[in-house]
Design an enzyme around this catalytic site. Structure first.
Site, PDB file in Angstrom:
ATOM      1  N   ASN A  12       0.870  -1.183   0.000  1.00 20.50           N
ATOM      2  CA  ASN A  12       0.000   0.000   0.000  1.00 20.50           C
ATOM      3  C   ASN A  12       0.902   1.227   0.000  1.00 20.50           C
ATOM      4  O   ASN A  12       1.527   1.533   1.008  1.00 20.50           O
ATOM      5  CB  ASN A  12      -0.893  -0.026   1.249  1.00 20.50           C
ATOM      6  CG  ASN A  12      -1.673   1.261   1.434  1.00 20.50           C
ATOM      7  OD1 ASN A  12      -1.809   2.055   0.508  1.00 20.50           O
ATOM      8  ND2 ASN A  12      -2.201   1.467   2.638  1.00 20.50           N
ATOM      9  N   LYS A  14      -0.017   4.246  -0.220  1.00 23.19           N
ATOM     10  CA  LYS A  14      -0.681   5.426   0.355  1.00 23.19           C
ATOM     11  C   LYS A  14      -0.490   6.626  -0.591  1.00 23.19           C
ATOM     12  O   LYS A  14      -0.475   6.441  -1.798  1.00 23.19           O
ATOM     13  CB  LYS A  14      -0.147   5.717   1.755  1.00 23.19           C
ATOM     14  CG  LYS A  14      -0.117   4.468   2.624  1.00 23.19           C
ATOM     15  CD  LYS A  14       0.174   4.783   4.061  1.00 23.19           C
ATOM     16  CE  LYS A  14       0.365   3.488   4.821  1.00 23.19           C
ATOM     17  NZ  LYS A  14       0.316   3.661   6.257  1.00 23.19           N
ATOM     18  N   HIS A  97      -9.386   1.128   5.484  1.00 20.77           N
ATOM     19  CA  HIS A  97      -8.058   1.328   6.089  1.00 20.77           C
ATOM     20  C   HIS A  97      -8.196   2.306   7.264  1.00 20.77           C
ATOM     21  O   HIS A  97      -8.998   3.234   7.209  1.00 20.77           O
ATOM     22  CB  HIS A  97      -7.090   1.879   5.037  1.00 20.77           C
ATOM     23  CG  HIS A  97      -5.665   1.859   5.502  1.00 20.77           C
ATOM     24  ND1 HIS A  97      -5.159   2.812   6.361  1.00 20.77           N
ATOM     25  CD2 HIS A  97      -4.650   1.001   5.260  1.00 20.77           C
ATOM     26  CE1 HIS A  97      -3.886   2.540   6.610  1.00 20.77           C
ATOM     27  NE2 HIS A  97      -3.548   1.442   5.960  1.00 20.77           N
ATOM     28  N   GLU A  99      -6.535   4.725   8.160  1.00 19.41           N
ATOM     29  CA  GLU A  99      -6.344   6.145   7.817  1.00 19.41           C
ATOM     30  C   GLU A  99      -7.612   6.735   7.198  1.00 19.41           C
ATOM     31  O   GLU A  99      -7.871   7.934   7.328  1.00 19.41           O
ATOM     32  CB  GLU A  99      -5.111   6.289   6.893  1.00 19.41           C
ATOM     33  CG  GLU A  99      -3.825   6.076   7.696  1.00 19.41           C
ATOM     34  CD  GLU A  99      -2.635   5.565   6.906  1.00 19.41           C
ATOM     35  OE1 GLU A  99      -2.677   5.568   5.660  1.00 19.41           O
ATOM     36  OE2 GLU A  99      -1.656   5.144   7.550  1.00 19.41           O
ATOM     37  N   GLU A 167      -4.935  -5.026  11.052  1.00 18.75           N
ATOM     38  CA  GLU A 167      -3.918  -3.988  11.161  1.00 18.75           C
ATOM     39  C   GLU A 167      -4.121  -3.208  12.458  1.00 18.75           C
ATOM     40  O   GLU A 167      -4.944  -2.282  12.506  1.00 18.75           O
ATOM     41  CB  GLU A 167      -4.036  -3.020   9.982  1.00 18.75           C
ATOM     42  CG  GLU A 167      -3.807  -3.663   8.631  1.00 18.75           C
ATOM     43  CD  GLU A 167      -3.279  -2.646   7.641  1.00 18.75           C
ATOM     44  OE1 GLU A 167      -2.156  -2.833   7.165  1.00 18.75           O
ATOM     45  OE2 GLU A 167      -3.951  -1.651   7.373  1.00 18.75           O
ATOM     46  N   GLY A 173       2.967   2.212  10.612  1.00 22.09           N
ATOM     47  CA  GLY A 173       3.943   3.285  10.414  1.00 22.09           C
ATOM     48  C   GLY A 173       4.737   3.664  11.645  1.00 22.09           C
ATOM     49  O   GLY A 173       5.409   4.692  11.655  1.00 22.09           O
ATOM     50  N   SER A 211       3.817  -2.211  10.226  1.00 24.62           N
ATOM     51  CA  SER A 211       5.282  -2.218  10.390  1.00 24.62           C
ATOM     52  C   SER A 211       5.933  -3.549  10.008  1.00 24.62           C
ATOM     53  O   SER A 211       6.918  -3.965  10.635  1.00 24.62           O
ATOM     54  CB  SER A 211       5.654  -1.815  11.818  1.00 24.62           C
ATOM     55  OG  SER A 211       5.281  -0.469  12.054  1.00 24.62           O
TER      56      SER A 211
HETATM   57  C1  PEP Z   1      -0.594   0.129   6.162  1.00 23.33           C
HETATM   58  O1  PEP Z   1      -0.702   1.334   5.979  1.00 23.33           O
HETATM   59  O2  PEP Z   1      -1.501  -0.626   5.811  1.00 23.33           O
HETATM   60  C2  PEP Z   1       0.617  -0.349   6.808  1.00 23.33           C
HETATM   61  C3  PEP Z   1       0.620  -1.580   7.224  1.00 23.33           C
HETATM   62  O3  PEP Z   1       1.651   0.539   6.946  1.00 23.33           O
HETATM   63  P1  PEP Z   1       3.129   0.217   7.522  1.00 23.33           P
HETATM   64  O4  PEP Z   1       3.592  -1.094   6.913  1.00 23.33           O
HETATM   65  O5  PEP Z   1       3.964   1.381   7.073  1.00 23.33           O
HETATM   66  O6  PEP Z   1       3.014   0.110   8.996  1.00 23.33           O
END
Ligand code: PEP
Length: 251
Positions: A12, A14, A97, A99, A167, A173, A211
């Site tokens: 992803n 973003k 998601h 976000e 998640e 992040g 992460s």
């Molecule tokens: C995400 O945004 O779905 C995500 C898992 O981000 P990151 O791997 O940067 O934590």
């Protein structure tokens, strides 16, 4: 329990990536063409790059959108429909998601409508669920997850053409992750919740996201109930994303 499906490693991007990111995408495609990747691979670039990547030749890489509107078309300035994503070359779309939930105040009703939109357009949705740090610290993780699933996946809309991504919001992040034991327990719980909705759905891979990086990917992907990974930051670096793909567990 292991499912019989290949794992899915999804990137992803973003709101990252300009036209010059095409070379990284082409390196990814060319490298995977030479190798037999142990997992299915999906990349969700910003919508501005979707058609460019699709027409450049995607090889073994599936393409997806990061969100869609629930309507097929209309006066919704700045939005994109599932049909438009499909038309630009997507076969997947991420829905719900954290976000989107956080910055766009998306609630479960809207997320349910977006899932229907994805199916209407013939896209495979990836539904993200996860608890915030405050919810985790209050011991509410399992209640939050089952609530997010139940409120979106009632009997009427439950379909087997769906992938769930767990998640934890506090892991996205931040460089922090739950322990492997915690990930395993949570995935096992999610699978139990899915079994109550549909046996087919429960047999589908459940992704872990938050992460994931080349250092922790192998351990996470080896966990019995983990069916793949949703990768944010590390998917922006082709070398790191390839390392994560190569860490997939052949089931
Ligand atoms: C995400 O945004 O779905 C995500 C898992 O981000 P990151 O791997 O940067 O934590």
């Amino acid at each position: 329990m292991k499912t019989n499906s290949r794992q899915l490693i999804a990137g992803n991007w973003k709101m990252n990536g300009l036209v010059d990111s095409l070379s990284g995408f082409q390196t990814l495609v060319a490298t995977l063409d030479k190798e037999e990747p142990p997992a299915n691979v999906l990349l969700c670039p910003p919508v501005s790059l979707l058609a460019t990547f699709a027409s450049a030749g995607r090889g073994k890489v599936h393409l997806g959108g990061q969100d869609c509107h629930d309507a097929a078309k209309g006066a919704f300035t700045g939005d994109i429909s599932a049909e438009m994503l499909k038309n630009a070359g997507a076969t997947f779309v991420i829905i719900g998601h954290s976000e989107r939930r956080q910055y766009h105040h998306e609630g479960n009703d809207l997320i349910a409508a977006k899932l229907k939109a994805a199916w209407r357009a013939g896209l495979h949705p990836i539904l993200c669920i996860g608890e915030t740090l405050a919810q985790r610290e209050a011991g509410e993780t399992l209640r939050v997850l089952s609530g997010q699933l139940d409120s979106v996946l009632d009997d009427k809309i439950a379909k087997d053409d769906l992938t769930i991504a767990y998640e934890p919001v506090w892991a996205i992040g931040t460089g922090k992750t739950p322990t492997n034991e915690e990930i395993e327990q949570t995935h096992s719980f999610i699978r139990t919740c899915l079994t109550k909705i549909s046996a087919e759905l429960a047999a589908k891979p459940v992704l872990y996201g938050g992460s994931v990086n080349p250092q922790n990917a192998r351990g996470i992907l080896a966990l019995p109930h983990v069916g793949g990974a949703l990768v944010g930051g590390a998917s922006l670096k082709t070398v790191e994303f390839l390392e994560i793909i190569r860490s997939a567990n052949v089931q």
